[in-house]
Design a protein around this motif. Structure first.
Motif, PDB file in Angstrom:
ATOM      1  N   ALA A 171       0.364  -1.234   0.208  1.00 30.15           N
ATOM      2  CA  ALA A 171      -0.077   0.097  -0.219  1.00 30.15           C
ATOM      3  C   ALA A 171       0.750   0.905   0.009  1.00 30.15           C
ATOM      4  N   PRO A 172       0.784   2.303  -0.526  1.00 32.95           N
ATOM      5  CA  PRO A 172       1.350   3.466  -0.579  1.00 32.95           C
ATOM      6  C   PRO A 172       1.263   4.140   0.481  1.00 32.95           C
ATOM      7  N   SER A 173       2.295   5.225   0.403  1.00 33.17           N
ATOM      8  CA  SER A 173       2.130   6.062   2.563  1.00 33.17           C
ATOM      9  C   SER A 173       2.829   7.494   2.272  1.00 33.17           C
ATOM     10  N   GLU A 174       2.605   8.243   3.066  1.00 40.46           N
ATOM     11  CA  GLU A 174       3.200   9.941   2.901  1.00 40.46           C
ATOM     12  C   GLU A 174       4.664   8.927   2.912  1.00 40.46           C
ATOM     13  N   TYR A 175       5.307   9.720   1.949  1.00 40.55           N
ATOM     14  CA  TYR A 175       6.879   9.377   2.015  1.00 40.55           C
ATOM     15  C   TYR A 175       7.559   8.124   2.035  1.00 40.55           C
ATOM     16  N   ASN A 176       6.264   7.109   1.665  1.00 35.24           N
ATOM     17  CA  ASN A 176       7.066   5.603   1.450  1.00 35.24           C
ATOM     18  C   ASN A 176       7.056   5.153   2.886  1.00 35.24           C
ATOM     19  N   SER A 177       6.584   5.816   4.218  1.00 39.18           N
ATOM     20  CA  SER A 177       6.943   5.655   5.771  1.00 39.18           C
ATOM     21  C   SER A 177       6.305   4.111   6.291  1.00 39.18           C
ATOM     22  N   GLN A 178       5.283   3.929   5.598  1.00 42.19           N
ATOM     23  CA  GLN A 178       4.776   2.202   5.974  1.00 42.19           C
ATOM     24  C   GLN A 178       4.794   2.253   7.625  1.00 42.19           C
ATOM     25  N   PRO A 179       3.496   2.857   7.914  1.00 43.18           N
ATOM     26  CA  PRO A 179       3.339   3.350   9.655  1.00 43.18           C
ATOM     27  C   PRO A 179       2.810   1.777  10.093  1.00 43.18           C
ATOM     28  N   TRP A 180       2.303   0.912   9.535  1.00 41.27           N
ATOM     29  CA  TRP A 180       1.709  -0.784   9.968  1.00 41.27           C
ATOM     30  C   TRP A 180       2.658  -1.365  10.558  1.00 41.27           C
ATOM     31  N   ARG A 181       2.249  -2.116  11.527  1.00 37.26           N
ATOM     32  CA  ARG A 181       3.276  -3.015  12.112  1.00 37.26           C
ATOM     33  C   ARG A 181       1.942  -3.632  12.818  1.00 37.26           C
ATOM     34  N   PHE A 182       2.086  -5.319  12.876  1.00 38.85           N
ATOM     35  CA  PHE A 182       1.387  -6.571  12.983  1.00 38.85           C
ATOM     36  C   PHE A 182       1.982  -6.871  14.024  1.00 38.85           C
ATOM     37  N   TRP A 183       1.105  -7.630  15.050  1.00 41.72           N
ATOM     38  CA  TRP A 183       1.537  -8.966  15.996  1.00 41.72           C
ATOM     39  C   TRP A 183       0.368 -10.088  14.954  1.00 41.72           C
ATOM     40  N   VAL A 184       1.107 -11.423  14.616  1.00 40.28           N
ATOM     41  CA  VAL A 184      -0.101 -11.887  14.032  1.00 40.28           C
ATOM     42  C   VAL A 184      -0.687 -13.454  15.734  1.00 40.28           C
ATOM     43  N   THR A 185      -1.149 -13.800  15.195  1.00 38.91           N
ATOM     44  CA  THR A 185      -1.593 -14.918  15.539  1.00 38.91           C
ATOM     45  C   THR A 185      -2.330 -16.594  14.783  1.00 38.91           C
ATOM     46  N   ASP A 186      -2.875 -17.960  15.017  1.00 39.75           N
ATOM     47  CA  ASP A 186      -3.181 -19.050  14.724  1.00 39.75           C
ATOM     48  C   ASP A 186      -4.394 -18.243  13.724  1.00 39.75           C
ATOM     49  N   TYR A 187      -5.080 -16.892  14.195  1.00 39.91           N
ATOM     50  CA  TYR A 187      -6.605 -16.496  13.652  1.00 39.91           C
ATOM     51  C   TYR A 187      -7.003 -15.277  13.054  1.00 39.91           C
ATOM     52  N   CYS A 188      -5.652 -14.878  13.776  1.00 42.03           N
ATOM     53  CA  CYS A 188      -5.871 -13.314  13.954  1.00 42.03           C
ATOM     54  C   CYS A 188      -5.076 -11.830  13.431  1.00 42.03           C
ATOM     55  N   ILE A 189      -4.655 -11.296  12.718  1.00 41.91           N
ATOM     56  CA  ILE A 189      -3.259  -9.983  12.620  1.00 41.91           C
ATOM     57  C   ILE A 189      -4.205  -8.547  13.779  1.00 41.91           C
ATOM     58  N   HIS A 190      -3.816  -8.535  14.705  1.00 42.65           N
ATOM     59  CA  HIS A 190      -3.911  -7.258  15.396  1.00 42.65           C
ATOM     60  C   HIS A 190      -2.936  -6.508  14.301  1.00 42.65           C
ATOM     61  N   VAL A 191      -3.404  -4.917  14.231  1.00 41.92           N
ATOM     62  CA  VAL A 191      -2.373  -4.152  13.588  1.00 41.92           C
ATOM     63  C   VAL A 191      -2.301  -2.823  14.068  1.00 41.92           C
ATOM     64  N   PHE A 192      -1.431  -2.416  14.155  1.00 39.27           N
ATOM     65  CA  PHE A 192      -1.368  -1.251  14.947  1.00 39.27           C
ATOM     66  C   PHE A 192      -0.272  -0.381  13.782  1.00 39.27           C
ATOM     67  N   LEU A 193      -0.337   1.563  14.537  1.00 40.47           N
ATOM     68  CA  LEU A 193       0.052   2.048  13.901  1.00 40.47           C
ATOM     69  C   LEU A 193       1.244   2.376  14.022  1.00 40.47           C
ATOM     70  N   LYS A 194       2.293   3.098  13.291  1.00 40.19           N
ATOM     71  CA  LYS A 194       3.684   3.511  14.229  1.00 40.19           C
ATOM     72  C   LYS A 194       4.026   4.914  14.016  1.00 40.19           C
ATOM     73  N   PRO A 195       3.468   6.278  14.756  1.00 40.64           N
ATOM     74  CA  PRO A 195       4.151   7.159  14.155  1.00 40.64           C
ATOM     75  C   PRO A 195       5.560   8.072  14.325  1.00 40.64           C
ATOM     76  N   ALA A 196       5.451   9.159  13.211  1.00 45.79           N
ATOM     77  CA  ALA A 196       6.271   9.420  12.447  1.00 45.79           C
ATOM     78  C   ALA A 196       6.996   9.938  14.323  1.00 45.79           C
ATOM     79  N   ARG A 197       8.324   9.837  14.422  1.00 46.44           N
ATOM     80  CA  ARG A 197       8.795  10.012  15.510  1.00 46.44           C
ATOM     81  C   ARG A 197       9.785  12.300  15.064  1.00 46.44           C
ATOM     82  N   LEU A 198       9.743  12.279  14.072  1.00 43.08           N
ATOM     83  CA  LEU A 198      10.964  12.999  13.395  1.00 43.08           C
ATOM     84  C   LEU A 198       9.519  14.259  12.693  1.00 43.08           C
TER      85      LEU A 198
END
Length: 358
Positions: free
Chosen positions: A270-297
């Motif tokens: 997927a596209p993102s501003e400045y190709n920052s790719q802010p998505w992070r994942f925690w997976v289990t056998d049946y679920c993907i938990h989605v997190f966002l990593k905000p830009a620090r700078l």
């Protein structure tokens, strides 16, 4: 080009030629978008399709900031993270359709667009557009008052059907009308026609405004999708490099199954501003938990808005990947599913299942 190839090959295009998209294709494109359910159904969003000429007329103070393109999609809604995720979600479906049909698109931010102050001439133009919109929808006209044109700044919104509507608890107290009393058939011919819309204090906005009219009473978000026929004289662009899946997994997350790895492979494109790719994942056998990593700078409200939009784009890719594999996807917002994780914001949990499995 199939949808899988479109996800992998889609890239931003900033140069277009003045060649119109056939009317039949545009109709199919816009009609398809109208039928896509929102990611967050309780946070309404409206799309507005404009040509370059209409854009110049409607935004004479801002149009020079836009990338030149034959067409634009503008998004109207409250500046909330759920709404911005809806923007990215619908916008990514639009981009994928365009890529599959050999068209191109580009996200851009037009700063100050939602703070637009309409001049008297611009206000008149907007009113004419609203009247034309109503005539197209139901053959009727509505005389706009200043109370309608200058909509409340903050409205709680809900979605009431598969089509995108607004609703809110804000009232218009300065406008009063009287209901037309029921008359007998013999007396009705002598009465004036009942108003198309009755403006009554304490009435909800969706009961006051005809469907779609709020496009002209609210200001657009700053995120815009430009699109059209790409300039083939330029070298074909390529998608920017993406992080590997392992780099997107939260430390301590279980190793994803082959199925989940294939899903995340498409999601990460997927596209993102400045190709920052802010998505992070925690997976289990049946679920993907989605997190966002905000830009620090260089963090800002607008930067964070664009990160939320990128999350919507990623979720559109993930949903499409599930559809390609005939999987069911259920979205849940868990209540405190994890202890706080440093530098990450919880977004949602995606429960994925195979309807054909036992």
């Amino acid at each position: 080009m199939n949808i899988h190839e479109a996800i992998l090959r889609r890239h931003s295009q900033r140069k277009y030629i003045e060649e119109p998209i056939p009317e039949q294709a545009l109709s199919a494109f816009l009609g398809g978008l109208d039928n896509i359910p929102l990611l967050h159904k309780s946070h309404a969003l409206t799309l507005r399709f404009l040509s370059y000429g209409e854009l110049r007329e409607l935004f004479p103070k801002h149009y020079k900031q836009f990338i030149y393109a034959p067409y634009y999609l503008l998004f109207y809604g409250d500046r909330e993270k759920e709404v911005l995720q809806n923007v990215g979600y619908l916008g990514q479906f639009a981009s994928l359709w365009l890529s599959r049909n050999d068209y191109a698109s580009c996200w851009q931010v037009v700063k100050g667009l939602e703070q637009t102050k309409w001049s008297e001439e611009e206000e008149l133009y907007r009113q004419k557009m609203a009247e034309a919109f109503l005539e197209e929808q139901n053959g009727s006209k509505l005389e706009l008052t200043s109370d309608l044109v200058e909509a409340p700044k903050s409205l709680e919104t809900t979605q009431t059907s598969a089509e995108v509507n607004t609703s809110g608890d804000e009232t218009l107290e300065s406008v009063e009308t009287q209901e037309t009393e029921n008359k007998s058939a013999d007396e009705s011919e002598d009465q004036t026609q009942e108003p198309l819309v009755e403006l009554i204090a304490e009435e909800k906005l969706d009961d006051i405004l005809p469907e779609g009219l709020h496009v002209f009473t609210r200001k657009p978000l700053e995120q815009v999708l430009a699109f059209g026929v790409p300039d083939q004289r330029l070298r074909q662009g390529r998608p920017a490099a993406r992080k590997r899946i392992n780099a997107l997994l939260i430390t301590g997350s279980p190793e994803p199954s082959l199925l989940f790895r294939n899903l995340l492979e498409l999601a990460r494109m997927a596209p993102s501003e400045y190709n920052s790719q802010p998505w992070r994942f925690w997976v289990t056998d049946y679920c993907i938990h989605v997190f966002l990593k905000p830009a620090r700078l260089f963090g800002s409200k607008l930067r964070h808005d664009n990160e939320e939009l990128a999350m919507g784009c990623m979720l559109a890719n993930l949903y499409t990947a599930c559809q390609l594999k005939h999987l069911e996807l259920e979205i849940r917002i868990e209540v405190e599913p994890f202890k706080p994780i440093r530098d990450l914001e919880y977004v949602m949990s995606l429960y994925i299942s195979d309807p054909l499995s036992d």
